[in-house]
Design a protein around this motif. Structure first.
Motif, mmCIF file in Angstrom:
data_model
loop_
_atom_site.group_PDB
_atom_site.id
_atom_site.type_symbol
_atom_site.label_atom_id
_atom_site.label_comp_id
_atom_site.label_asym_id
_atom_site.label_seq_id
_atom_site.Cartn_x
_atom_site.Cartn_y
_atom_site.Cartn_z
ATOM 1 N N LEU A 59 -4.166 -9.908 -38.703
ATOM 2 C CA LEU A 59 -5.064 -9.437 -39.757
ATOM 3 C C LEU A 59 -4.532 -9.780 -41.145
ATOM 4 C CD1 LEU A 59 -6.072 -5.915 -38.355
ATOM 5 C CD2 LEU A 59 -7.495 -7.979 -38.446
ATOM 6 N N SER B 54 -5.837 0.864 -40.712
ATOM 7 C CA SER B 54 -7.138 0.421 -40.217
ATOM 8 C C SER B 54 -7.350 -1.063 -40.504
ATOM 9 C CB SER B 54 -8.257 1.224 -40.874
ATOM 10 O OG SER B 54 -8.376 0.884 -42.251
ATOM 11 N N THR B 55 -8.232 -1.666 -39.725
ATOM 12 C CA THR B 55 -8.545 -3.081 -39.925
ATOM 13 C C THR B 55 -9.062 -3.339 -41.328
ATOM 14 O OG1 THR B 55 -9.039 -3.389 -37.577
ATOM 15 C CG2 THR B 55 -9.985 -4.992 -39.118
ATOM 16 N N ARG B 56 -9.962 -2.495 -41.793
ATOM 17 C CA ARG B 56 -10.536 -2.676 -43.133
ATOM 18 C C ARG B 56 -9.458 -2.679 -44.209
ATOM 19 N NH1 ARG B 56 -13.270 2.149 -46.326
ATOM 20 N NH2 ARG B 56 -11.035 2.581 -46.319
ATOM 21 N N ASP B 57 -8.605 -1.660 -44.192
ATOM 22 C CA ASP B 57 -7.582 -1.550 -45.231
ATOM 23 C C ASP B 57 -6.561 -2.687 -45.131
ATOM 24 O OD1 ASP B 57 -8.778 0.693 -46.215
ATOM 25 O OD2 ASP B 57 -7.405 2.112 -45.268
ATOM 26 N N THR B 58 -6.196 -3.052 -43.903
ATOM 27 C CA THR B 58 -5.228 -4.141 -43.730
ATOM 28 C C THR B 58 -5.758 -5.439 -44.317
ATOM 29 O OG1 THR B 58 -4.377 -3.121 -41.696
ATOM 30 C CG2 THR B 58 -3.878 -5.446 -42.050
ATOM 31 N N VAL B 59 -7.013 -5.765 -44.027
ATOM 32 C CA VAL B 59 -7.589 -7.026 -44.504
ATOM 33 C C VAL B 59 -7.789 -7.002 -46.019
ATOM 34 C CG1 VAL B 59 -9.615 -8.531 -44.392
ATOM 35 C CG2 VAL B 59 -8.661 -7.574 -42.295
ATOM 36 N N ILE B 60 -8.269 -5.889 -46.558
ATOM 37 C CA ILE B 60 -8.477 -5.800 -48.009
ATOM 38 C C ILE B 60 -7.153 -5.971 -48.749
ATOM 39 C CG2 ILE B 60 -9.062 -4.231 -49.910
ATOM 40 C CD1 ILE B 60 -11.250 -3.062 -48.121
ATOM 41 N N ARG B 61 -6.136 -5.265 -48.292
ATOM 42 C CA ARG B 61 -4.834 -5.346 -48.963
ATOM 43 C C ARG B 61 -4.225 -6.736 -48.825
ATOM 44 N NH1 ARG B 61 -2.039 0.638 -47.838
ATOM 45 N NH2 ARG B 61 -3.961 1.819 -48.162
ATOM 46 N N GLY C 287 -6.328 -12.178 -43.953
ATOM 47 C CA GLY C 287 -6.598 -11.680 -45.294
ATOM 48 C C GLY C 287 -5.882 -12.484 -46.362
ATOM 49 N N SER D 141 -9.706 -1.128 -33.066
ATOM 50 C CA SER D 141 -10.313 -1.868 -34.160
ATOM 51 C C SER D 141 -9.775 -3.277 -34.205
ATOM 52 C CB SER D 141 -10.049 -1.172 -35.494
ATOM 53 O OG SER D 141 -8.653 -1.103 -35.753
#
Length: 289
Positions: A107, A24-31, A111, A286
């Motif tokens: 992404l 997911s976009t969220r997990d990719t950017v956070i990591r 990040g 996403s």
């Protein structure tokens, strides 16, 4: 430590690439943010050691601690996804195409830069006592690095650009070798030992790592380095990113895939593959948002 044969860890590389493509976009950017931040802290650590001891080799020997930590925590660097994610497309994993590959790369780049820049601002505050005084010895060194590795290349014109590009290629040849080496072992100690060697090599040799540079050059600009944002982008970051892509994909990902995945015995697809295919559409949508 338990050792995996090449055909086994190359299969793990492809599986990892598929997983990252559908993340997911969220997990990719956070990591990616956390990976950029941790690697930036490791770079600051290495520069501090080099300045305080006068021993660049010691800084290089200890720098890989950051890389090992971010890998074990499951965070992602652009240099790693350059190598792994395209393998899922080459292996014709369902739902993986160049759109999903490019989405992942963009992404992760965003990040990584956000994480590295955050640490650059924090370190600039530390070495100037909240911008209330001139940079200390470490801060001055950060400014010098940015100048020598932008304007220094520009002074040599095309020859400088070629040198920069080759340093980027060699960097991710070693860094991606570290990523793959960690997959050779099933134990933490084995992974750390295998990662440590190529990461130490690239850092001491002065090769160009796009994410490390996302920390070093913004730090240099914040601390009064005599170069511009344009110098940073044209005479370092952009050629380094391209060199990192070529080095990781051509000299690590494609070579291992060609000689081990294409010639290995047929492997059963992971049980999660159908689910990954189902999730392909949400992952792509996403990325568009």
């Amino acid at each position: 430590m338990s050792y995996l044969k090449p055909a086994e860890f190359v299969g793990a590389m492809i599986d990892a690439g598929e997983s990252k493509a559908f993340m997911s976009t969220r997990d990719t950017v956070i990591r990616a943010f956390m990976a950029g931040a941790i690697l930036a802290l490791a770079a600051a650590f290495a520069v501090t050691i080099t300045v305080q001891t006068g021993n660049a080799l010691l800084g290089a020997v200890l720098f890989p601690v950051g890389f090992c930590l971010l890998y074990l925590l499951g965070f992602d660097l652009l240099t790693g996804v350059f190598t792994l994610v395209p393998l899922a497309w080459l292996d014709r994993r369902p739902g993986v195409n160049w759109r999903t590959v490019l989405r992942n790369w963009v992404l992760v780049f965003v990040g990584n830069f956000a994480g590295a820049f955050t640490v650059a601002v924090m370190m600039a505050i530390i070495v100037t006592m909240g911008f209330s005084m001139d940079p200390n010895e470490v801060g001055q060194r950060l400014g010098e690095i940015g100048e020598s590795r932008t304007v220094g290349y520009a002074d040599h014109g095309a020859a400088g650009m070629l040198t920069l590009f080759i340093r980027g290629v060699l960097c991710n040849w070693m860094v991606s070798t570290g990523v793959v080496a960690a997959m050779m072992s099933t134990s933490v100690s084995g992974k750390v030992i295998a990662m440590w060697m190529p990461i130490m090599l690239f850092f001491y040799m002065g090769f160009e790592h796009s994410i490390v540079n996302m920390f070093l050059f913004p730090s240099g600009l914040l601390l009064g380095g005599d170069f511009s944002i344009g110098d940073y982008l044209i005479w370092n970051e952009i050629p380094t990113v391209i060199g990192n892509l070529v080095g990781g994909l051509a000299f690590v990902g494609l070579t291992l895939y060609a000689t081990h995945a294409r010639t290995a015995d047929p492997r059963p697809r992971p049980a999660s593959a159908p689910a990954a295919q189902t999730d392909a559409a949400p992952a792509e949508s996403s990325g568009q948002g």
